[in-house]
Structures are given as C-alpha cells and as structure tokens.
Design a protein around this motif. Structure first.
Motif, PDB file in Angstrom:
ATOM      1  N   ILE A 104       7.879   3.809 -29.292  1.00 52.12           N
ATOM      2  CA  ILE A 104       7.860   4.641 -28.073  1.00 52.12           C
ATOM      3  C   ILE A 104       7.187   3.849 -26.972  1.00 52.12           C
ATOM      4  CG2 ILE A 104       7.181   6.585 -26.850  1.00 52.12           C
ATOM      5  CD1 ILE A 104       6.567   7.767 -29.771  1.00 52.12           C
ATOM      6  N   ARG A 105       7.871   3.468 -25.695  1.00 55.58           N
ATOM      7  CA  ARG A 105       7.492   2.697 -24.561  1.00 55.58           C
ATOM      8  C   ARG A 105       7.452   3.531 -23.385  1.00 55.58           C
ATOM      9  NH1 ARG A 105       7.521  -2.468 -23.243  1.00 55.58           N
ATOM     10  NH2 ARG A 105       8.574  -3.077 -25.073  1.00 55.58           N
ATOM     11  N   ASN A 106       6.377   3.355 -22.786  1.00 56.87           N
ATOM     12  CA  ASN A 106       6.008   3.708 -21.474  1.00 56.87           C
ATOM     13  C   ASN A 106       6.839   3.005 -20.490  1.00 56.87           C
ATOM     14  OD1 ASN A 106       5.155   4.680 -19.039  1.00 56.87           O
ATOM     15  ND2 ASN A 106       2.792   4.350 -19.136  1.00 56.87           N
ATOM     16  N   THR A 107       7.732   3.352 -20.049  1.00 56.01           N
ATOM     17  CA  THR A 107       8.847   2.592 -19.015  1.00 56.01           C
ATOM     18  C   THR A 107       8.155   2.259 -17.768  1.00 56.01           C
ATOM     19  OG1 THR A 107      10.159   4.355 -18.228  1.00 56.01           O
ATOM     20  CG2 THR A 107      10.726   3.420 -20.442  1.00 56.01           C
ATOM     21  N   THR A 117       0.792  -1.179  -0.015  1.00 56.14           N
ATOM     22  CA  THR A 117      -0.052   0.025  -0.166  1.00 56.14           C
ATOM     23  C   THR A 117       0.821   1.254   0.007  1.00 56.14           C
ATOM     24  OG1 THR A 117      -0.067  -0.203   2.398  1.00 56.14           O
ATOM     25  CG2 THR A 117      -2.011  -1.003   1.170  1.00 56.14           C
ATOM     26  N   LYS A 118       2.187   0.981  -0.027  1.00 54.87           N
ATOM     27  CA  LYS A 118       3.013   2.160  -0.022  1.00 54.87           C
ATOM     28  C   LYS A 118       2.736   3.173  -1.153  1.00 54.87           C
ATOM     29  CE  LYS A 118       6.984   1.019   3.054  1.00 54.87           C
ATOM     30  NZ  LYS A 118       8.317   0.574   2.833  1.00 54.87           N
ATOM     31  N   GLU A 119       2.575   4.215  -1.405  1.00 51.39           N
ATOM     32  CA  GLU A 119       2.417   4.969  -2.440  1.00 51.39           C
ATOM     33  C   GLU A 119       3.537   5.160  -3.335  1.00 51.39           C
ATOM     34  OE1 GLU A 119       0.600   9.823  -3.382  1.00 51.39           O
ATOM     35  OE2 GLU A 119       1.224   9.124  -1.440  1.00 51.39           O
ATOM     36  N   ASN A 120       3.032   4.711  -4.835  1.00 48.70           N
ATOM     37  CA  ASN A 120       3.802   4.995  -6.039  1.00 48.70           C
ATOM     38  C   ASN A 120       4.128   6.163  -6.247  1.00 48.70           C
ATOM     39  OD1 ASN A 120       5.535   4.400  -8.092  1.00 48.70           O
ATOM     40  ND2 ASN A 120       4.218   3.006  -9.204  1.00 48.70           N
ATOM     41  N   ASN A 121       5.116   7.092  -5.956  1.00 46.97           N
ATOM     42  CA  ASN A 121       5.594   8.346  -6.224  1.00 46.97           C
ATOM     43  C   ASN A 121       6.257   8.507  -7.665  1.00 46.97           C
ATOM     44  OD1 ASN A 121       3.985   9.319  -4.086  1.00 46.97           O
ATOM     45  ND2 ASN A 121       5.668   9.136  -2.857  1.00 46.97           N
ATOM     46  N   SER A 122       6.508   7.365  -8.131  1.00 46.74           N
ATOM     47  CA  SER A 122       7.452   7.295  -9.477  1.00 46.74           C
ATOM     48  C   SER A 122       6.786   8.080 -10.753  1.00 46.74           C
ATOM     49  CB  SER A 122       7.720   5.866 -10.166  1.00 46.74           C
ATOM     50  OG  SER A 122       6.710   5.420 -10.086  1.00 46.74           O
ATOM     51  N   SER A 123       7.250   8.759 -11.499  1.00 47.34           N
ATOM     52  CA  SER A 123       6.897   9.443 -12.672  1.00 47.34           C
ATOM     53  C   SER A 123       6.849   8.689 -13.771  1.00 47.34           C
ATOM     54  CB  SER A 123       7.683  10.709 -12.884  1.00 47.34           C
ATOM     55  OG  SER A 123       7.793  11.514 -11.942  1.00 47.34           O
ATOM     56  N   PRO A 124       6.036   8.661 -14.720  1.00 51.83           N
ATOM     57  CA  PRO A 124       5.925   7.758 -15.942  1.00 51.83           C
ATOM     58  C   PRO A 124       6.631   8.379 -16.951  1.00 51.83           C
ATOM     59  CG  PRO A 124       3.965   9.023 -15.528  1.00 51.83           C
ATOM     60  CD  PRO A 124       4.555   9.242 -14.298  1.00 51.83           C
ATOM     61  N   ARG A 125       7.407   7.563 -17.717  1.00 50.91           N
ATOM     62  CA  ARG A 125       8.451   8.189 -18.475  1.00 50.91           C
ATOM     63  C   ARG A 125       8.284   7.583 -20.076  1.00 50.91           C
ATOM     64  NH1 ARG A 125      13.127  10.703 -17.833  1.00 50.91           N
ATOM     65  NH2 ARG A 125      12.860  10.422 -15.389  1.00 50.91           N
ATOM     66  N   LEU A 126       8.317   8.123 -21.185  1.00 45.20           N
ATOM     67  CA  LEU A 126       8.121   8.022 -22.400  1.00 45.20           C
ATOM     68  C   LEU A 126       9.601   8.082 -22.865  1.00 45.20           C
ATOM     69  CD1 LEU A 126       5.147   9.400 -23.909  1.00 45.20           C
ATOM     70  CD2 LEU A 126       5.331   7.334 -22.822  1.00 45.20           C
ATOM     71  N   SER A 169      -0.720   2.422 -22.217  1.00 47.57           N
ATOM     72  CA  SER A 169      -0.903   2.031 -20.851  1.00 47.57           C
ATOM     73  C   SER A 169       0.466   1.669 -20.091  1.00 47.57           C
ATOM     74  CB  SER A 169      -1.480   0.332 -21.214  1.00 47.57           C
ATOM     75  OG  SER A 169      -0.874  -0.308 -21.872  1.00 47.57           O
ATOM     76  N   ALA A 170       0.360   1.482 -19.058  1.00 51.08           N
ATOM     77  CA  ALA A 170       1.633   1.125 -17.938  1.00 51.08           C
ATOM     78  C   ALA A 170       2.475  -0.122 -18.762  1.00 51.08           C
ATOM     79  CB  ALA A 170       1.189   0.847 -16.548  1.00 51.08           C
ATOM     80  N   GLY A 171       3.666   0.410 -19.084  1.00 55.36           N
ATOM     81  CA  GLY A 171       4.487  -0.488 -19.802  1.00 55.36           C
ATOM     82  C   GLY A 171       4.085  -0.954 -21.251  1.00 55.36           C
ATOM     83  N   GLY A 172       3.264  -0.080 -21.726  1.00 55.44           N
ATOM     84  CA  GLY A 172       2.862  -0.284 -23.079  1.00 55.44           C
ATOM     85  C   GLY A 172       3.673   0.200 -24.028  1.00 55.44           C
ATOM     86  N   VAL A 173       3.405  -0.086 -25.518  1.00 55.62           N
ATOM     87  CA  VAL A 173       4.289   0.561 -26.401  1.00 55.62           C
ATOM     88  C   VAL A 173       3.534   1.163 -27.561  1.00 55.62           C
ATOM     89  CG1 VAL A 173       5.769  -0.362 -28.458  1.00 55.62           C
ATOM     90  CG2 VAL A 173       6.044  -1.328 -26.151  1.00 55.62           C
ATOM     91  N   TYR A 174       3.820   2.274 -28.283  1.00 58.74           N
ATOM     92  CA  TYR A 174       2.992   2.794 -29.440  1.00 58.74           C
ATOM     93  C   TYR A 174       4.021   3.030 -30.514  1.00 58.74           C
ATOM     94  CZ  TYR A 174       0.534   6.193 -32.279  1.00 58.74           C
ATOM     95  OH  TYR A 174       0.044   6.621 -33.102  1.00 58.74           O
ATOM     96  N   THR A 175       3.742   2.612 -31.663  1.00 55.85           N
ATOM     97  CA  THR A 175       4.361   2.844 -33.013  1.00 55.85           C
ATOM     98  C   THR A 175       3.941   3.802 -33.758  1.00 55.85           C
ATOM     99  OG1 THR A 175       4.923   0.271 -32.949  1.00 55.85           O
ATOM    100  CG2 THR A 175       5.471   1.612 -34.918  1.00 55.85           C
ATOM    101  N   TRP A 176       4.631   4.808 -33.868  1.00 57.07           N
ATOM    102  CA  TRP A 176       4.364   5.862 -34.686  1.00 57.07           C
ATOM    103  C   TRP A 176       4.932   5.923 -36.055  1.00 57.07           C
ATOM    104  CZ3 TRP A 176       6.077  11.752 -34.374  1.00 57.07           C
ATOM    105  CH2 TRP A 176       5.335  12.551 -35.127  1.00 57.07           C
TER     106      TRP A 176
END
Length: 428
Positions: A179-182, A146-155, A216-223
C-alpha cells in the motif's frame, strides 16, 4: 608630613585592592560561539544548531544547569522541549549543546533573534542566571512555494502476491499487500485496513483488520495477512475487497478501497506404475514398455504423455495418453528399438508431463536403465534334416510290405473261418 600621608594613602589603596580581589564574585555562563548547519535554515526544514557555553569564572564551578532555547516569534521551533540539563561545568570550561530546530513553513526571510538562557547554582549554594541572543538566518519560501497545498492524500494498492500463486480448498497461504501513500507532501495516520471475500469462502485469520499508526508522505506499507479457503471453496477467481480508512495531518477523514483477485485451485497429483525398463534387452529387438498414469488429485489432468530418452534405445517420440479425470487412470505403450551397435548397461530418463485446468504444465523426470545383450546367431540345420529324411526311405518301404502282406493273408483267412463256423452251427 605630606610624604607620610601619601605613603599611608598608597598603602591603604593597595590593601583595599588586595582585599577586593579576595572577595568571591558570582560565576557567569555565557554563549561564546554558535553555528547552524549550512549556515542557514530553509523554511519548512530542520537543521542542527550548535551552541558553546563557557563558565567564565576562573575558580568557581557551576552545577544543576538548565538550558532553554526560545524564539519569541515562534517561527523557529526546537525539536522536543527545547531544554537541556547539565550536571556541572567546571571553571573556565566550555559545554557544547547540540539541538535540532525547525523553521515553520511560513517563516519569514532574514535573521531571527532567538534566546538561549541558563539557570544554575554555585558550589556554595548560590544561584545565577544568564541569557544570550543568537541571530539565525532563515530563508523563507517564495510566493510560489508558499501556496497552500490543498491536495488530498490517497492510499492505493500498488501490488500484491499470494504464496505459491494460489489457494487450495481447505488450505492456507499468506497474502502480501503493498500500500502506497501517493501524496508526496502529506502523511496519513490512524489507518484501519480491512479485507473480506465477496463469496465468504476465503477467510482471513482473526478479524481480517489491521491498524497502522501512520504512513509518511510518499511512503509504503506492506500488510501480510494469512488466508484460509473453505473445503467447499469454488475453484475459480475470487474477489477480495480491501478497505482503507485514514486521516490527514488536519485529522480530516478519508477512505479508499481496492479489489484483489485471488485464484482458488484444486490440487494436482499424479502417480504411475511400470515406470521402468526391462532388466535386459537384445540387440536389434523391439521392446515394449507399458506405463500406467493415475490421477490421484482433485482436478482433471490434460495432455498427459511420457517419453523415454535412453542411449541405445530408439523410440518414436512421446507417447500421448490425453485427459485423465480425477480418480481415474490410463495406460500407454512405448515401443523402443534396441541399437545393434551398443552393448552393456545403458542409462537414461523417463519424462512424464501433464497440464492442469489453467494450462500450467508439470513435468517429472525419472532415471531408468537396462542392459543390452548380444543377439545369438542362428545355425541352419535344413540340409541335415533332409539327409536324415532321405536315408530312412527303405525303412518306410519295408514296413509297408510287411503290413500289406499281413493284410493279404489275414483277410481271406478270416472270411473262410467265419463261413466254416456258420456251416457248423447249421448242422447242429
């Protein structure tokens, strides 16, 4: 008298009971069974809830039924509105309602009392309602979980490739960017992608931007974006800047950028003439083939060479021509010795190879053929000629005697004749 009164009472009781059974009762809808996938729901996850509702009346149908799911604690949330509409449930029949519910991340451990209520009508126009309480087991997260996840999403860009490997001046090609959401736990949304060339010599189609609803979390997008190089674009490595603007689940803004390296190369093109063998060759002879290579592209060609590989024709390896500048040509000769053991048509290949400015090698193979003919035998005629020369010696001797005699007679006569004419002229 008492007996008559008892009989009348019994008749009255039975008559009232029969009349009471004939009075229509209000139908009731109630939950008779329910279940959750895996038996319980983990905090922060979803599961399917199956509820069976039965019209308990033996003869009256109900219609226009509205079902509602609710959790007073707010820790169990239905997917969507949490309501359902059923047109009709016949008497003594059961309806199965399936819905997805999610336990929030902070849901407490233990049984949770939720409510399934119903509102409906009878065929005669009456209305009714019911409500049932269901106990659903929730497994709460541990203190560590339950510890709060304060990490920032990164592309970030994890890969890219351009069609054919490079761009040509005044040409177009598609660039595919991955492009990946790490962040494995947080999704990103409201994403704006932008791409631009520092030199301005490479331009994307349209505005060079792209809107993406979410990754999405851990997801990938192709442009996939189409690029066009200007006619004057320098033939070297170009730096493309990719900018990414996005938001996390709390609508906090973020930005990231990456640099993509794209090659611009001049086109290569080679033409040739004389790429064939003589129609016929002779056993044991050496035949020379002259091949001219012409650089018809816009870049310099290096290490230009060619080689014949033909059965019955033995060469000395590759013929090296070297460097050919754009718009120029160069020639080379290949000496091929014809085998003395093969006759008839022979086939093989002519391979032409060269390299561009980046060391990339190109080859082109052509089919060639010729016919090997038998070598003609030479006849020795030296003895016959000598005999002919020796057999005519007397003729040369006779001619010499005749010429000598004529000269011996003619010269003195000419001298005496000339003297006589001179004396005659004096007397006159």
């Amino acid at each position: 008298m008492k007996r008559i009164s008892l009989v009348l009472c019994l008749i009255f009781i039975f008559s009232f009971s029969a009349f009471a059974e004939e009075i229509p009762s209000t139908p009731k809808l109630m939950v008779t069974e329910y279940s959750v996938d895996s038996g319980s729901i983990n905090a922060g996850t979803s599961a399917k809830l199956t509820v069976k509702l039965t019209n308990t009346h033996r003869s009256i149908d109900i219609k226009n039924i509205k079902l509602t799911f609710s959790d007073p604690s707010g820790e169990l949330i239905p997917d969507g509105t949490g309501t359902a509409y059923v047109s009709k449930i016949y008497s003594a029949r059961t309806y199965t309602w399936e819905l997805t519910v999610k336990a929030i991340d902070k849901a407490t451990d233990g049984n949770h009392a939720v409510t399934v209520s119903a509102e409906y009508e009878t065929e005669s126009g009456g209305s009714g309602s019911s409500s049932d309480t269901l106990n659903i087991s929730i497994k709460g997260k541990t203190e560590e979980e339950t510890k709060e996840n304060n990490s920032s999403p990164r592309l970030m860009v994890t890969g890219y490739e351009i069609e054919n490997g490079f761009l040509s001046p005044d040409g177009s090609a598609s660039l595919k960017i991955t492009i990946r959401n790490t962040n494995a736990e947080k999704a990103v949304s409201n994403i704006k992608l932008s791409i631009a060339d520092e030199s301005g010599e490479i331009k994307p189609d349209g505005m060079g931007t792209k809107y993406v609803f979410a990754i999405s979390a851990g997801g990938v997008y192709t442009w996939c974006v189409k690029l066009t190089a200007a006619n004057t674009a320098a033939a070297n490595e170009h730096r493309l800047n990719l900018s990414m603007e996005y938001e996390d689940e709390n609508h906090s803004p973020y930005s990231a950028s990456d640099t993509l390296l794209v090659q611009v190369r001049q086109t290569t093109s080679l033409d040739y003439s004389g790429a064939q063998l003589p129609a016929k060759v002779v056993q044991g002879n050496v035949t020379t083939v002259s091949l001219t290579l012409m650089n018809t592209g816009k870049s310099t060609l290096y290490n230009c060479m060619f080689e014949f590989d033909v059965e019955g024709l033995i060469g000395g390896g590759s013929t090296f021509i070297g460097t050919i500048n754009s718009g120029e040509s160069a020639a080379g000769n290949a000496n091929l010795r014809v085998s003395e053991e093969i006759l008839g048509e022979v086939k093989g290949a002519l391979t032409i190879s060269y390299e561009d400015d980046y060391g990339e090698k190109y080859t082109e193979t052509l089919d060639v053929k010729t016919v090997i003919e038998e070598k003609a035998e030479l006849i020795d005629t030296s003895d016959d000629e000598e005999e002919k020369k020796n057999g005519l010696w007397w003729m040369f001797l006779l001619i010499g005697l005749v010429v000598g005699g004529a000269l011996g007679f003619g010269i003195p006569w000419y001298i005496n004749d000339k003297k006589q004419r001179m004396e005659d002229e004096k007397r006159l």
